[in-house]
Design a protein around this motif. Structure first.
Motif, short mmCIF file in Angstrom:
data_model
loop_
_atom_site.label_atom_id
_atom_site.label_comp_id
_atom_site.label_asym_id
_atom_site.label_seq_id
_atom_site.Cartn_x
_atom_site.Cartn_y
_atom_site.Cartn_z
N PHE A 117 34.81 57.91 25.80
CA PHE A 117 33.95 58.15 26.95
C PHE A 117 33.31 56.85 27.43
N GLY A 118 33.08 56.79 28.73
CA GLY A 118 32.23 55.76 29.30
C GLY A 118 30.77 56.18 29.17
N ASP A 119 29.88 55.26 29.54
CA ASP A 119 28.45 55.54 29.42
C ASP A 119 27.91 56.38 30.56
N GLY A 120 28.70 56.58 31.59
CA GLY A 120 28.29 57.45 32.67
C GLY A 120 27.62 56.73 33.83
N LEU A 123 30.54 61.49 33.87
CA LEU A 123 31.18 60.81 32.75
C LEU A 123 32.69 60.75 32.96
N TYR A 125 30.35 65.66 18.62
CA TYR A 125 29.97 64.37 19.16
C TYR A 125 28.46 64.22 19.02
N LEU A 162 32.43 60.29 18.72
CA LEU A 162 33.03 61.38 17.97
C LEU A 162 32.71 61.25 16.48
N MET A 209 21.16 63.71 20.17
CA MET A 209 21.69 64.92 20.77
C MET A 209 23.08 65.15 20.19
N GLY A 237 41.06 65.71 22.92
CA GLY A 237 39.68 65.81 22.46
C GLY A 237 39.17 64.52 21.89
N GLN A 273 25.33 62.02 21.15
CA GLN A 273 25.11 61.30 22.39
C GLN A 273 23.78 60.58 22.31
N GLY A 296 22.61 54.60 25.99
CA GLY A 296 23.21 53.28 25.84
C GLY A 296 24.45 53.24 24.98
N LEU A 297 24.70 54.32 24.24
CA LEU A 297 25.88 54.35 23.35
C LEU A 297 26.89 55.40 23.78
N GLY A 298 26.52 56.24 24.70
CA GLY A 298 27.46 57.25 25.18
C GLY A 298 27.75 58.32 24.15
N LEU A 299 28.87 58.97 24.32
CA LEU A 299 29.31 60.01 23.38
C LEU A 299 30.20 59.37 22.32
N SER A 306 38.80 61.78 22.96
CA SER A 306 38.68 60.93 24.13
C SER A 306 37.69 59.83 23.90
#
Lengths: 113, 112
Positions: free
Chosen positions: B102-105, B87, A35, A45, A88, B98, A37, A40-43, B100
């Motif tokens: 994800f939200g931004d947290g 998160l 992934y 894949l 990251m 895996g 990171q 503002g865009l999150g994780l 998944s």
């Protein structure tokens, strides 16, 4: 406890360089993931693998490739690094069972100048 | 397309002040909803998996609940060491957990 180890915490590379990010897990997990990171865009894949020598594209595979020659090791390759690949990078693994959660490494912060 | 929205984006609490974090999701056939905690400079750390509406999981001061459209992470009497980004992620349909979304947290800060 599952341990996912990423070879570098910080990397600084120049535009156009070929970059290798290495990840090793010690729990005999079938599945491995890369992934990135970004604020503002999150994780998001990039690539994943369900087995040795198998790979599948994630949501943002452009500019990346992967290699999984051994079960415990999953490498992410930036063929020709660009500044928009500054990010990251997080490696994760999970067991082959459905709904197994992800176990993440501590990340590699890559800066491309 | 699976979607996850977390709110609020940031939450500041005094030590001992209980509150909740929200995770709203849309997914075709939920297989699992996951909560992770991420400390600065580290990778996310798994907290909970919830599988079906009505399910609850607890760990120390944290309690996760699930409905058909959202999940809450309740934090009871938080301490400064609970400060982190939380998160939420979902997997659905035929996808492996895996893969998944994800939200931004939610970034939680607990002041002493």
């Amino acid at each position: 406890d599952v341990k996912v180890t990423q070879s570098s915490r910080y990397l600084v590379k120049r535009t156009g360089e070929k970059v290798f990010l290495e990840c090793v897990q010690d729990m005999d997990h079938e599945n491995m993931f890369w992934y990135r990171q970004d604020p503002g865009l999150g994780l998001r894949l990039i690539y994943f693998s369900y087995d040795v020598k198998m790979k599948e594209k994630g949501d943002i595979p452009e500019g990346y490739s992967v290699s999984r020659e051994k079960k415990e090791r999953f490498s992410l390759i930036l063929e020709s690094a660009s500044t928009n690949q500054t990010s990251m990078y997080l490696c994760a693994s999970s067991s082959g069972q459905d709904n197994s959660p992800l176990h993440f490494g501590n990340g590699t912060r890559l800066t491309v100048t | 397309e699976d979607q996850v929205t977390q709110s609020p984006e940031a939450l500041r609490l005094q030590e001992g002040e209980s509150s909740s974090l929200n995770c709203s999701y849309t997914v075709s056939g939920l297989r699992g909803l996951f909560w992770y905690r991420q400390d600065p400079g580290k990778g996310p750390e798994f907290l909970f998996t919830l599988y079906s509406a009505g399910e609850e999981k607890e760990k120390e001061r944290l309690k996760a609940t699930l409905t058909k459209k959202e999940s809450f992470l309740h934090i009871t009497a938080p301490k400064p060491e609970d400060s982190a980004t939380y998160l939420c992620a979902v997997s659905g349909g035929s996808t492996n957990a895996g893969k998944s979304t994800f939200g931004d947290g939610t970034t939680l800060t607990v002041k002493p």
